[in-house]
Write a protein that holds these residues in place. Sequence first.
Motif, short mmCIF file in Angstrom:
data_model
loop_
_atom_site.label_atom_id
_atom_site.label_comp_id
_atom_site.label_asym_id
_atom_site.label_seq_id
_atom_site.Cartn_x
_atom_site.Cartn_y
_atom_site.Cartn_z
N THR A 59 0.86 -1.19 0.00
CA THR A 59 0.00 0.00 0.00
C THR A 59 0.89 1.24 0.00
O THR A 59 1.46 1.60 -1.01
CB THR A 59 -0.96 -0.01 1.20
N MET A 60 1.03 1.88 1.13
CA MET A 60 1.86 3.07 1.29
C MET A 60 2.23 3.18 2.76
O MET A 60 1.70 2.46 3.60
CB MET A 60 1.07 4.32 0.87
N ALA A 61 3.15 4.08 3.06
CA ALA A 61 3.54 4.32 4.45
C ALA A 61 3.02 5.67 4.91
O ALA A 61 2.63 6.52 4.10
CB ALA A 61 5.06 4.28 4.58
N HIS A 62 3.03 5.88 6.23
CA HIS A 62 2.58 7.16 6.78
C HIS A 62 3.43 8.32 6.29
O HIS A 62 2.96 9.45 6.20
CB HIS A 62 2.63 7.10 8.32
N ALA A 85 -5.50 2.52 -5.93
CA ALA A 85 -4.68 1.75 -5.00
C ALA A 85 -5.18 1.89 -3.56
O ALA A 85 -5.76 2.92 -3.19
CB ALA A 85 -3.23 2.22 -5.07
N PRO A 86 -4.97 0.84 -2.72
CA PRO A 86 -5.36 0.94 -1.31
C PRO A 86 -4.66 2.11 -0.62
O PRO A 86 -3.52 2.43 -0.94
CB PRO A 86 -4.89 -0.40 -0.72
N LEU A 142 -11.73 2.96 -5.30
CA LEU A 142 -10.85 2.60 -4.19
C LEU A 142 -10.87 1.09 -3.99
O LEU A 142 -11.94 0.50 -3.80
CB LEU A 142 -11.34 3.31 -2.91
N THR A 143 -9.70 0.46 -4.07
CA THR A 143 -9.63 -1.00 -3.94
C THR A 143 -9.37 -1.46 -2.52
O THR A 143 -9.34 -2.66 -2.26
CB THR A 143 -8.53 -1.56 -4.85
N GLY A 144 -9.19 -0.49 -1.59
CA GLY A 144 -8.98 -0.90 -0.22
C GLY A 144 -8.46 0.22 0.65
O GLY A 144 -7.92 1.21 0.16
#
Length: 471
Positions: free
Chosen positions: A224-227, A254-255, A281-283
């Motif tokens: 996903t991604m980070a903060h 992307a989530p 939005l997938t998540g």
Amino acid sequence: MTTFPDLDYVHKQQTQQNQELNLCADDYSLLTDLYQLTMAACYTGEGIEQRWASFELSVRRLPPNFGYLIAMGLAQALEYLAKFRFSQSQIAALQATGIFAGASDRFWSLLAQGKFTGDVWAVPEGTAVFANQPLLRVEAPLWQAQLVETYLLNTINYQTLIATKAARLRDVAGESATLLEFGTRRAFSPQASLWAARAALAGGLDSTSNVLAALQLGKKPSGTMAHALVMALSAIEGTEEQAFSAFHRYFPGAPLLIDTYDTIAAAQGLAAKVNSGQMELTGVRLDSGDLVTLSKQVRSLLPGVPIFASGDLDEWEIARLKAAGAEIDGYGLGTRLVTGSPINGVYKLVDIDGIPVMKESSGKVTYPGRKQIFRSLTGGKVKADRLGLLGESSWEEQPLLQLVVQQGKRVQPLETLETIRQRTAASVGSLPEHTRRLDRPVAVEVEISEGLRVLTEETKKRTTKDSKGAK
């Protein structure tokens, strides 16, 4: 003494520290404990290095609250054996240590010319096994069988641990849950992160965030991604909403990680865009806080969007979340997947030149002779296992150990991860419920065959007699 001079290599290895400490296939033979080499030198000096020896790799006891193990790591073990060689420069480096000054010339010639020429019997990867059962047996000239111990234990111990935890996670989470391996930053080394990713996928997880592992295994990495992205873009562009929009410009749908600031406020903002058709939005991912309460609130706002959870999760925490009614569709597993209670696999000599041997140390007793695991099933479920001798007959039982290498050459093709994953699922599904449960599991009973019992008693009597005779 025969020497193999390569002064550049020796200088690099002995007088200049190699800070990178990287590993490549050419280094496999030196990735061992010193005593493997000193024992091989002793065997050679005594003229017994070519005696035929059988070593079995097994686990003395299961980790706490484990009812079974999933055998894993065989593919890397066999790849190691296929590439087992000592180069002239490696031999020169060993000689330069001075440790082997008393070793015979034949020892150096043996290393220079040697390769693995033995047989290997192994339980297929993805098979459920229990304590004191051989996962693998090496039958080879004594010096070869001895030298390969360290590497075999390293890969099989670690991958068996990860595969077992992955299988337990899948068993608890259920087939419909998405399970992602996020453990690279917590694995014990870069090499371990690759093995952990492989074992996790073979044990039942869906994908890994480890890009190198995924690509080497022919899989697509997931994440996903980070903060940090949310904080950086929010600070520069103004709001969390703008950070999400920026990320979606490059990775549409992307989530998104929504707990950097106010989880519910983020979900409300995303719901408005999703409901108005402005965003797909997938998540969404939750990485902190009360996951039960937050997931329910997010579900009410984003009813059609998958919710993923992460943050030091394991099989016990997933079981707790499910029991509490958490609205979670998938889990990111990291620290507690790739670390934890070790697998205490051991590699012990069981036969030398046709003479059965056993270890009788307190708490570390081993069974003598070359063995086979015989598994009996009733209605598709494991009823019992019988640990017997290799030559024993088996009518309705399934022998688990298979010949995979003969005279140094593989006799079975490399299995795909999907094949191993399916075997893992079938193996876990065949276990009794009391063996699969998380709290106080009961392992399948392992019976000792009459032939093995008799051989054990005979071996004990012989060793006792030999010991008294030596006095």
